[in-house]
Design a protein around this motif. Sequence first.
Motif, short mmCIF file in Angstrom:
data_model
loop_
_atom_site.label_atom_id
_atom_site.label_comp_id
_atom_site.label_asym_id
_atom_site.label_seq_id
_atom_site.Cartn_x
_atom_site.Cartn_y
_atom_site.Cartn_z
N LEU A 42 0.83 -1.20 0.00
CA LEU A 42 0.00 0.00 0.00
C LEU A 42 0.86 1.26 0.00
O LEU A 42 0.63 2.19 -0.77
N VAL A 43 1.88 1.27 0.83
CA VAL A 43 2.78 2.43 0.88
C VAL A 43 3.53 2.58 -0.44
O VAL A 43 3.69 3.70 -0.96
N SER A 44 3.98 1.47 -1.00
CA SER A 44 4.70 1.54 -2.28
C SER A 44 3.82 2.10 -3.39
O SER A 44 4.25 2.96 -4.17
N GLY A 45 2.58 1.63 -3.44
CA GLY A 45 1.65 2.16 -4.45
C GLY A 45 1.37 3.63 -4.24
O GLY A 45 1.32 4.41 -5.20
N PHE A 46 1.20 4.02 -2.98
CA PHE A 46 0.94 5.42 -2.66
C PHE A 46 2.11 6.30 -3.08
O PHE A 46 1.92 7.41 -3.60
N VAL A 47 3.33 5.82 -2.88
CA VAL A 47 4.51 6.58 -3.29
C VAL A 47 4.52 6.79 -4.80
O VAL A 47 4.80 7.89 -5.29
N ALA A 61 -5.72 10.32 -8.67
CA ALA A 61 -5.53 8.92 -8.28
C ALA A 61 -5.34 8.79 -6.78
O ALA A 61 -5.81 7.82 -6.16
N VAL A 62 -4.65 9.74 -6.18
CA VAL A 62 -4.47 9.74 -4.72
C VAL A 62 -5.83 9.87 -4.04
O VAL A 62 -6.13 9.18 -3.05
N CYS A 63 -6.69 10.75 -4.58
CA CYS A 63 -8.04 10.93 -4.00
C CYS A 63 -8.85 9.64 -4.12
O CYS A 63 -9.55 9.25 -3.16
N CYS A 64 -8.79 8.99 -5.27
CA CYS A 64 -9.58 7.77 -5.47
C CYS A 64 -9.07 6.64 -4.59
O CYS A 64 -9.87 5.88 -4.02
N GLY A 93 -14.19 8.08 7.77
CA GLY A 93 -13.69 8.14 6.39
C GLY A 93 -12.99 9.46 6.11
O GLY A 93 -11.96 9.50 5.44
N ALA A 94 -13.55 10.55 6.64
CA ALA A 94 -12.93 11.86 6.45
C ALA A 94 -11.56 11.91 7.12
O ALA A 94 -10.61 12.51 6.59
N LEU A 95 -11.42 11.25 8.27
CA LEU A 95 -10.12 11.21 8.94
C LEU A 95 -9.10 10.43 8.11
O LEU A 95 -7.93 10.81 8.02
N VAL A 98 -4.47 10.57 4.29
CA VAL A 98 -3.91 10.38 2.95
C VAL A 98 -3.39 11.71 2.41
O VAL A 98 -2.30 11.78 1.83
N PHE A 99 -4.15 12.78 2.61
CA PHE A 99 -3.74 14.10 2.13
C PHE A 99 -2.45 14.55 2.82
O PHE A 99 -1.53 15.06 2.17
N VAL A 100 -2.38 14.35 4.13
CA VAL A 100 -1.17 14.74 4.87
C VAL A 100 0.03 13.94 4.36
O VAL A 100 1.13 14.50 4.15
#
Length: 483
Positions: free
Chosen positions: A235-240, A255-258, A274-276, A281-283
Amino acid sequence: MSVRLPVTTWSASVAGFVGVAVLVLATSGFPGPSVVLLTVGLTGMGVVVLAWLGLGRRAAEIPVRGLYWIAVAWCLPLLFARPLFSGDVRSYLAQGVIAAQGLDPYRLGPMAALGASSPVAQEVSHYWQDTPAPYGPVWIAISRAIARIAGQDLLLTLLLNRLVELAGVTLIAWALPRLARRMGVSPGIAVWLGLLNPLVLWHVVAGAHNDGLMVGLVLAGMEIALGGLSGPSRLVSGFVLLTVAANIKIVAGAAVCCLGAALARRWGRTAGRGALVMLGVFVGFVVLSVVISAVTSLGWGWLGTLGASAQVHSWLAPTNQLGFLVGGLGALAGADITSAAISVTVRVGAVLGAIAGAGMVWAIFRGRWNPLTGLGLVFAVMLATGPVVQPWYLLWAIVPLAASLRSDRARRPLVVISAVSAMLLPPISGGAAVLVAGYLGAAVLLAMIWLGGCRGKSGSRTFSSDGRHRSSSTKQHAVSDID
């Protein structure tokens, strides 16, 4: 190991290769009347589009490995082509040279940074000679590295940029069949629609647009992250990877938002939780982007240049088309309101796009759409409501949707849009008369080729790993759907 392909598939793949080769030759600088060269080039493009459509009839049956080899064959001649359909690679060169000289590409355009006498600045389109770079620090760092290797050599710069974009194409090729299986879609159809798409050939390989690398990173990031929803490392690798893509072009932030919405659905349960998750994710995205800016030493100036491309009115953007229409009506009444009308329609489009995009992210959170389909639709909304649309921008939506839409009916608009858009930009410039004559001549030649191809017979050939083929009388028939 051998790959069995029907004769119609073999013929289509060869026809596509020939079409690409004809396009490369027509645009190579051979002397001749512009109308003739344009006609030949457009005919080659049309042959590729027809071959691609023909492959689509059997895409579900063709092994993915076979489609990969077809992609290699079709891409190979384009590696030796001149920059086609766009001069953006010249802007990449100028921005890389500016950064390599220690100047700020986010503050200075090519003319201001390099001077009017610079051959590099002179090569840049007059639309962008005074425009700072609108790309993120990852892309400028890549352009800077290329400039340090190639200097001011446009030919070597083009080759190196194509190699970078081929890395993006490779990521697309790796991720598409995996995402397709995850979404219940035929891998063959996904690879055909997303990888072999003529828009990829024209604008990623031949045009060397950085959208290829961005889309490749987005797809690879989504595949790795979706496969790691139950574990942190993938998950972290994909996020990077998604964050790196967004630091090439900010639109990849969608894509980050989705992905964030998918994580919020899995971990958040309620809207508040969910908002948290989305906030986390945004941070994470911001922190990683800060690290990227620091490592590349390019800072945050790019955020102030994101709207630079909107300075030129895009004739493909629906918001601009509406503005032109209002301006035309105003002209009939003697009022010059085109620029004001476009400004208004672009702002309205931005508001509508933000609302629609937020609604789609919410739909992912509620489980009405999977994150990949949602991503493709968010990109589609960006294109429909945004201020700038180029043919290669269509790949933002087409490629992820190729791996997530399950029915022929849902994919059909993507096929039509791809085929039509692939023929929109001529490979050779010319006046109105030359363009009209070139398109008409190509239409006649393509009609003749099409009628001749309809008389072909079916059969099959077997291709072995040493490159030889063996004929067979076995007939294979297409399957109409994959579901």
